[in-house]
Enzyme design. Structure first.
Site, PDB file in Angstrom:
ATOM      1  CB  CYS A  32      62.797 -11.385  57.885  1.00 14.11           C
ATOM      2  SG  CYS A  32      61.958 -11.107  59.448  1.00 14.11           S
ATOM      3  CB  CYS A  35      62.564  -7.977  59.139  1.00 17.52           C
ATOM      4  SG  CYS A  35      63.299  -9.352  60.038  1.00 17.52           S
TER       5      CYS A  35
END
Length: 108
Positions: A32, A35
């Site tokens: 991600c 993230c």
């Protein structure tokens, strides 16, 4: 100076739900991109707000039970737990100022 803690499905109840301070749980994954962008922001908040809030990181891929229980579908999702219940839900990477604006009413 405090750093984010790691939580798992097995330690979630003890470290998050039973915490006496609010806990912001970062549901993240290696793949991600957003993230990774938000991680330094969370590190800074953990250090600056030490004693007022705990930042916890839960790897979405390694811990499926907790994200399913709380309906986490997109990453990153940040859930703020206060007194064992979800007080705020933040989806997507946000700048530090925006995160603090959401968190400040919950800090002691």
């Amino acid at each position: 100076m405090s750093a984010p803690i790691t939580v798992t499905d097995a330690t979630f109840d003890e470290l998050v739900l039973k915490s006496e301070t609010p806990v912001l749980v970062d549901f993240w994954a290696d793949w991600c991109g957003p993230c990774k962008m938000i991680a330094p922001v969370l590190d800074a908040i953990a250090a600056e707000q030490d004693g007022k809030i705990t930042i916890a990181k839960l790897n979405y891929d390694e811990n499926q039970q907790t994200p399913n229980q709380y309906g986490v579908l997109g990453l990153p999702t940040l859930l703020l737990f206060k007194d064992g219940a979800v007080a705020e839900q933040i989806v997507g990477a946000k700048p530090k100022r925006a995160l603090l604006k959401i968190l400040e009413p919950h800090l002691g």
